[in-house]
Enzyme design. Structure first.
Site, PDB file in Angstrom:
ATOM      1  N   TYR A  52     -19.691  20.788  55.738  1.00 60.21           N
ATOM      2  CA  TYR A  52     -19.820  21.276  57.112  1.00 60.21           C
ATOM      3  C   TYR A  52     -18.401  21.450  57.628  1.00 60.21           C
ATOM      4  O   TYR A  52     -17.561  20.572  57.416  1.00 60.21           O
ATOM      5  CB  TYR A  52     -20.526  20.239  57.998  1.00 60.21           C
ATOM      6  CG  TYR A  52     -22.028  20.166  57.839  1.00 60.21           C
ATOM      7  CD1 TYR A  52     -22.825  21.285  58.024  1.00 60.21           C
ATOM      8  CD2 TYR A  52     -22.647  18.953  57.544  1.00 60.21           C
ATOM      9  CE1 TYR A  52     -24.208  21.198  57.903  1.00 60.21           C
ATOM     10  CE2 TYR A  52     -24.020  18.860  57.422  1.00 60.21           C
ATOM     11  CZ  TYR A  52     -24.792  19.991  57.606  1.00 60.21           C
ATOM     12  OH  TYR A  52     -26.154  19.912  57.492  1.00 60.21           O
ATOM     13  N   ASP A  95     -25.961  26.954  58.978  1.00 54.18           N
ATOM     14  CA  ASP A  95     -27.162  27.245  59.780  1.00 54.18           C
ATOM     15  C   ASP A  95     -27.490  26.203  60.847  1.00 54.18           C
ATOM     16  O   ASP A  95     -28.573  26.242  61.413  1.00 54.18           O
ATOM     17  CB  ASP A  95     -28.380  27.466  58.861  1.00 54.18           C
ATOM     18  CG  ASP A  95     -28.673  26.269  57.959  1.00 54.18           C
ATOM     19  OD1 ASP A  95     -27.923  25.278  58.027  1.00 54.18           O
ATOM     20  OD2 ASP A  95     -29.654  26.334  57.202  1.00 54.18           O
ATOM     21  N   HIS A 115     -33.035  25.507  56.037  1.00 54.69           N
ATOM     22  CA  HIS A 115     -32.720  24.074  56.154  1.00 54.69           C
ATOM     23  C   HIS A 115     -33.998  23.227  56.053  1.00 54.69           C
ATOM     24  O   HIS A 115     -34.138  22.208  56.704  1.00 54.69           O
ATOM     25  CB  HIS A 115     -31.999  23.801  57.482  1.00 54.69           C
ATOM     26  CG  HIS A 115     -30.918  22.761  57.410  1.00 54.69           C
ATOM     27  ND1 HIS A 115     -29.586  23.056  57.352  1.00 54.69           N
ATOM     28  CD2 HIS A 115     -30.980  21.408  57.370  1.00 54.69           C
ATOM     29  CE1 HIS A 115     -28.870  21.939  57.311  1.00 54.69           C
ATOM     30  NE2 HIS A 115     -29.706  20.918  57.316  1.00 54.69           N
TER      31      HIS A 115
HETATM   32  C1  LIG Z   1     -33.492  14.363  54.649  1.00 60.15           C
HETATM   33  C2  LIG Z   1     -32.801  15.695  54.556  1.00 60.15           C
HETATM   34  C3  LIG Z   1     -31.436  15.762  54.802  1.00 60.15           C
HETATM   35  C4  LIG Z   1     -30.766  16.982  54.699  1.00 60.15           C
HETATM   36  N1  LIG Z   1     -29.405  17.010  54.883  1.00 60.15           N
HETATM   37  C5  LIG Z   1     -28.743  18.180  54.700  1.00 60.15           C
HETATM   38  C6  LIG Z   1     -27.324  18.223  54.796  1.00 60.15           C
HETATM   39  O1  LIG Z   1     -26.677  17.215  55.063  1.00 60.15           O
HETATM   40  N2  LIG Z   1     -26.720  19.418  54.568  1.00 60.15           N
HETATM   41  C7  LIG Z   1     -27.422  20.561  54.265  1.00 60.15           C
HETATM   42  O2  LIG Z   1     -26.835  21.615  54.054  1.00 60.15           O
HETATM   43  N3  LIG Z   1     -28.775  20.541  54.183  1.00 60.15           N
HETATM   44  C8  LIG Z   1     -29.441  19.385  54.375  1.00 60.15           C
HETATM   45  N4  LIG Z   1     -30.800  19.366  54.250  1.00 60.15           N
HETATM   46  C9  LIG Z   1     -31.522  20.609  53.885  1.00 60.15           C
HETATM   47  C10 LIG Z   1     -31.639  20.742  52.363  1.00 60.15           C
HETATM   48  O3  LIG Z   1     -30.386  20.999  51.771  1.00 60.15           O
HETATM   49  C11 LIG Z   1     -32.577  21.876  51.950  1.00 60.15           C
HETATM   50  O4  LIG Z   1     -32.153  23.070  52.560  1.00 60.15           O
HETATM   51  C12 LIG Z   1     -34.038  21.626  52.302  1.00 60.15           C
HETATM   52  O5  LIG Z   1     -34.374  20.263  52.174  1.00 60.15           O
HETATM   53  C13 LIG Z   1     -34.931  22.466  51.389  1.00 60.15           C
HETATM   54  O6  LIG Z   1     -36.274  22.343  51.734  1.00 60.15           O
HETATM   55  P1  LIG Z   1     -37.308  21.334  51.023  1.00 60.15           P
HETATM   56  O7  LIG Z   1     -37.011  19.967  51.566  1.00 60.15           O
HETATM   57  O8  LIG Z   1     -38.630  21.866  51.448  1.00 60.15           O
HETATM   58  O9  LIG Z   1     -37.090  21.418  49.524  1.00 60.15           O
HETATM   59  C14 LIG Z   1     -31.494  18.154  54.373  1.00 60.15           C
HETATM   60  C15 LIG Z   1     -32.866  18.074  54.135  1.00 60.15           C
HETATM   61  C16 LIG Z   1     -33.519  16.868  54.222  1.00 60.15           C
HETATM   62  C17 LIG Z   1     -34.983  16.810  53.935  1.00 60.15           C
END
Ligand SMILES: Cc1cc2nc3c(=O)[nH]c(=O)nc-3n(C[C@H](O)[C@H](O)[C@H](O)COP(=O)(O)O)c2cc1C
Length: 371
Positions: free
Chosen positions: A144, A172, A269
């Protein structure tokens, strides 16, 4: 397969009883605190996008192919010059110590057991250096933009020095979305939780609350003023491949390539930013068309079955990523749980290729979708 921390056989038996990623979700729910589960599982607002990430995959049907020799199926792909045995990566997710006491150390081991690439998060509870020290295969790092440019540059230099293979720059979440379920569960980071990658900036940054009290609009940890100029600047600071994550708008995808990004990750996300964004799989074709093969396009959001991964590949993705599912695996059984989740998905992808008549991932095209 060697197993994570604890008496292996017991963990192995516990894990093989779980046959699907949804089994892991149900099991994780039982083993986590309500707060941790809500943080992991929930989306924003009414979770329209969370639901649509799944529903959109289910709407797409497959076109089988009869009498094709599928005695050899090869799922390998090459990304940023390195061969991966299958096109499924572990998306960046924060705070793994909420789900396992060893946090990201177990995740790294699970990624290695299953031969999957892990994208380590900025907001990890174990530093990138510590993760790299135990990793058998190269890690990527999710960045980030920090509020201070110098801090962003230092962070990049640190992960490069620790062997980072490529950067995943998430664009995003300029502001916070309404995470109502988290708020209802009174979610707060447990006492002592640290964002280990930010410790070098200041102890306060590393230990800042998940959400500021009050209006809770801007994050103290992500800059809301980032523009394409910052992407240009970042590009000038490192030769490392940059994948831009969180793209749904085709115009943004085209711009990312102009600004020197080496891959585009189509993502909403996981339905955690703003609600009623399109399902990632629905956004994918337009982005693929706009990019026209200039850089790889990856996607994440709602991938829970091998058929989902197949559909994304058929619509032009080079690989998919999963977020929540491997965290369920981590919560249920540490490294072994992460590895089992990946193994299930990988095997289901191979099965789908068998039924649709493909021996190699690069052959997969949209004519085996019923559209
Ligand atoms: C608990 C959690 C924490 C996340 N933290 C981040 C993060 O720190 N940075 C980021 O780019 N995406 C983050 N994401 C989004 C994931 O990278 C990803 O885009 C998303 O989980 C994909 O969808 P799915 O959970 O249905 O597989 C997070 C998602 C979850 C569930």
């Amino acid at each position: 397969m060697s197993i994570g921390n604890g008496p292996g056989v017991i963990f192995f038996e516990q894990t093989v009883a779980l046959l699907t990623l949804d089994d892991f979700e149900r099991n994780a729910r039982q083993s986590l605190s309500a707060m941790a589960y809500e943080y992991l599982h929930s989306g924003v607002a009414d979770e329209v996008t969370v639901a649509d990430n799944r529903a959109a995959f289910e709407r797409i049907k497959l076109m089988p192919a009869a009498l094709v020799d599928v005695s050899e199926i090869d799922t390998s792909v090459t990304l940023f010059g390195r061969r991966h045995p299958f096109p499924i990566l572990l998306a960046p997710t924060g705070y793994h110590k909420l789900f396992h006491e060893q946090g990201e150390i177990q995740t790294v081991k699970g990624a290695d057991l299953s031969e999957a690439q892990l994208v380590a998060a900025s907001f990890a509870t174990v530093s990138f250096e510590e993760m790299s020290a135990v990793a058998a295969r190269p890690l990527a790092f999710q960045l980030y933009f920090q509020i201070d440019r110098e801090c962003t540059r230092d962070l990049v230099q640190r992960v490069v020095a620790a062997g980072c293979e490529w950067l995943c720059v998430t664009v995003d979440v300029p502001v916070n979305g309404p995470r109502d379920r988290e708020l209802n569960a009174n979610f707060a980071l447990p006492e002592g939780t640290r964002r280990a990658n930010l410790s070098f900036m200041s102890p306060e940054m590393a230990a800042a609350p998940h959400r500021a009290s009050g209006r809770n609009f801007y994050s103290a940890l992500r800059s809301p003023s980032v523009t394409w100029k910052d992407m240009e600047w970042l590009r000038s600071t490192t030769p490392l491949p940059i994948a831009i994550k969180g793209i749904l708008n085709p115009a943004d995808a085209a711009r990312a390539v102009e600004y020197g990004c080496n891959a585009v990750i189509v993502s909403n996300h996981g339905g955690r930013s703003v609600d009623t964004l399109p399902a990632a799989i629905d956004a994918l074709p337009r982005i693929v068309q706009r990019i026209g093969g200039r850089v790889p396009v990856l996607m994440d959001g709602g991938v829970r079955r091998g058929t989902d991964a197949f559909k994304a590949l058929a619509l032009g993705a080079s690989a998919v990523m999963i977020g929540r599912p491997y965290l369920y695996g981590l919560a249920v059984d540490g490294a072994a749980g992460v590895a089992r989740v990946v193994e299930i998905l990988r095997t289901e992808l191979e099965m789908t290729m068998g039924f649709t008549g493909f021996q190699n991932v690069c052959q997969i095209t949209a004519d085996r979708l019923w559209i």
